[in-house]
Scaffold this active site. Sequence first.
Site, short mmCIF file in Angstrom:
data_model
loop_
_atom_site.label_atom_id
_atom_site.label_comp_id
_atom_site.label_asym_id
_atom_site.label_seq_id
_atom_site.Cartn_x
_atom_site.Cartn_y
_atom_site.Cartn_z
N SER A 145 0.85 -1.20 0.00
CA SER A 145 0.00 0.00 0.00
C SER A 145 0.87 1.24 0.00
O SER A 145 1.98 1.22 0.54
CB SER A 145 -0.89 0.01 1.25
OG SER A 145 -1.58 1.24 1.35
N TYR A 156 -1.30 -0.26 10.29
CA TYR A 156 -1.46 -0.77 8.91
C TYR A 156 -0.24 -0.40 8.08
O TYR A 156 0.27 -1.22 7.30
CB TYR A 156 -2.74 -0.17 8.33
CG TYR A 156 -3.00 -0.43 6.87
CD1 TYR A 156 -3.35 -1.70 6.40
CD2 TYR A 156 -2.95 0.61 5.94
CE1 TYR A 156 -3.61 -1.92 5.05
CE2 TYR A 156 -3.22 0.40 4.59
CZ TYR A 156 -3.54 -0.87 4.15
OH TYR A 156 -3.81 -1.09 2.82
N1 NAD Z 1 -8.88 -0.44 -1.67
C1 NAD Z 1 -7.89 0.42 -1.48
O1 NAD Z 1 -8.09 1.66 -1.56
C2 NAD Z 1 -6.50 -0.08 -1.20
C3 NAD Z 1 -5.43 0.84 -1.12
C4 NAD Z 1 -4.15 0.36 -0.85
C5 NAD Z 1 -3.94 -0.98 -0.64
N2 NAD Z 1 -5.00 -1.85 -0.71
C6 NAD Z 1 -4.74 -3.26 -0.43
O2 NAD Z 1 -5.33 -4.05 -1.46
C7 NAD Z 1 -5.84 -5.27 -0.89
C8 NAD Z 1 -7.32 -5.44 -1.26
O3 NAD Z 1 -8.03 -4.29 -0.82
P1 NAD Z 1 -9.61 -4.20 -1.00
O4 NAD Z 1 -9.97 -2.81 -0.61
O5 NAD Z 1 -10.01 -4.70 -2.33
O6 NAD Z 1 -10.09 -5.22 0.14
P2 NAD Z 1 -11.54 -5.43 0.81
O7 NAD Z 1 -11.46 -4.98 2.22
O8 NAD Z 1 -12.61 -4.84 -0.05
O9 NAD Z 1 -11.69 -7.02 0.73
C9 NAD Z 1 -10.83 -7.84 1.46
C10 NAD Z 1 -11.31 -9.27 1.34
O10 NAD Z 1 -10.45 -10.05 2.19
C11 NAD Z 1 -11.26 -10.90 2.98
N3 NAD Z 1 -10.58 -11.18 4.25
C12 NAD Z 1 -10.30 -10.27 5.22
N4 NAD Z 1 -9.70 -10.89 6.25
C13 NAD Z 1 -9.60 -12.20 5.90
C14 NAD Z 1 -9.08 -13.35 6.55
N5 NAD Z 1 -8.55 -13.26 7.78
N6 NAD Z 1 -9.13 -14.54 5.92
C15 NAD Z 1 -9.68 -14.64 4.69
N7 NAD Z 1 -10.20 -13.60 4.02
C16 NAD Z 1 -10.16 -12.38 4.63
C17 NAD Z 1 -12.57 -10.16 3.18
O11 NAD Z 1 -13.63 -11.04 3.51
C18 NAD Z 1 -12.75 -9.47 1.84
O12 NAD Z 1 -13.46 -10.27 0.92
C19 NAD Z 1 -5.57 -5.19 0.61
O13 NAD Z 1 -4.38 -5.88 0.93
C20 NAD Z 1 -5.41 -3.71 0.87
O14 NAD Z 1 -4.58 -3.45 1.99
C21 NAD Z 1 -6.27 -1.42 -0.99
#
Ligand code: NAD
Length: 261
Positions: A145, A156
């Site tokens: 991230s 985080y």
């Molecule tokens: N969306 C953003 O703006 C953003 C920005 C920077 C980084 N990221 C990174 O990208 C990745 C995806 O982000 P997103 O926003 O699409 O995620 P999200 O929060 O929308 O979805 C995460 C998914 O992971 C699953 N999950 C969470 N904990 C779990 C566990 N312990 N075991 C199994 N499944 C689990 C949840 O059920 C969910 O389906 C993450 O690693 C996040 O840190 C996202």
Amino acid sequence: MIFAGRFAGKVMVVTGAAQGIGAGVAARAAAEGASVVLVDRAEFVTEVEQAIVAEGGKAISICCDLETYEGAAVAMAKAVEAFGRIDILINNVGGAIRMRPYAEFEPAQIDAEIRRSLMPTLYCCHAVLPTMLEQGAGTIVNLSSNATRGIRRVPYSAAKGGINGLTQSLAMEYAESGIRVVATAPGGTSAPPRRVARNAEGDSAQEQAWMAEAVAQVTDSAFLKRYGTLEEQIAPILFLASDEASYVTGTVLPVAGGDLG
Ligand SMILES: NC(=O)c1ccc[n+]([C@@H]2O[C@H](COP(=O)([O-])OP(=O)(O)OC[C@H]3O[C@@H](n4cnc5c(N)ncnc54)[C@H](O)[C@@H]3O)[C@@H](O)[C@H]2O)c1
């Protein structure tokens, strides 16, 4: 855009595949020929599987908690049982649970952020290694991230700094075994409302105000002064996962409109 056949014959495990970036990566990889293994603790991950199969793709889903080592081990074992190998692992589980100044975090909340955004990737990398070592080949793409330099979510940020460290060190250690390890570092990403919230307890008005401060900082830190789209995150992940990136390893690619994290 679909590159037909780019992942033909490849088996790809995607963690956190029930929604957001993970669901999008899995759907597009399947459309490009991959057999995908969707891992999530949300039971509606089966709906993503059904949608892929309805489109003529190959997919199975596994419901488990990747914050436990057992969950990671079961996921990798079931993937091998179903498809015989694992060519690509996308470690996508993660996300800031709470946004608040560091002084406002309770100790248990600090632990929860590390469990959510570092441990699943650390566990899944370890659990997949025996399979990739036996194959003499494999690619791991981790999700970092731009929050490695950002406000209101220091635990985080620390977890994602850990992702960067493990990506580089694992790549160095296993390059000779034919295993590439890379990461993207997304910036703020626009997506439909989450079916599973990051914070199961919900966000108070104060937390929403702190989150708005983080959103403002993220937008301001991006040269492009906007959030990215899901597609803008999915494309670089799949490029790094593909054989087109065969000379790229140990790299964390910022995908954040100019914010290097
Ligand atoms: N969306 C953003 O703006 C953003 C920005 C920077 C980084 N990221 C990174 O990208 C990745 C995806 O982000 P997103 O926003 O699409 O995620 P999200 O929060 O929308 O979805 C995460 C998914 O992971 C699953 N999950 C969470 N904990 C779990 C566990 N312990 N075991 C199994 N499944 C689990 C949840 O059920 C969910 O389906 C993450 O690693 C996040 O840190 C996202």
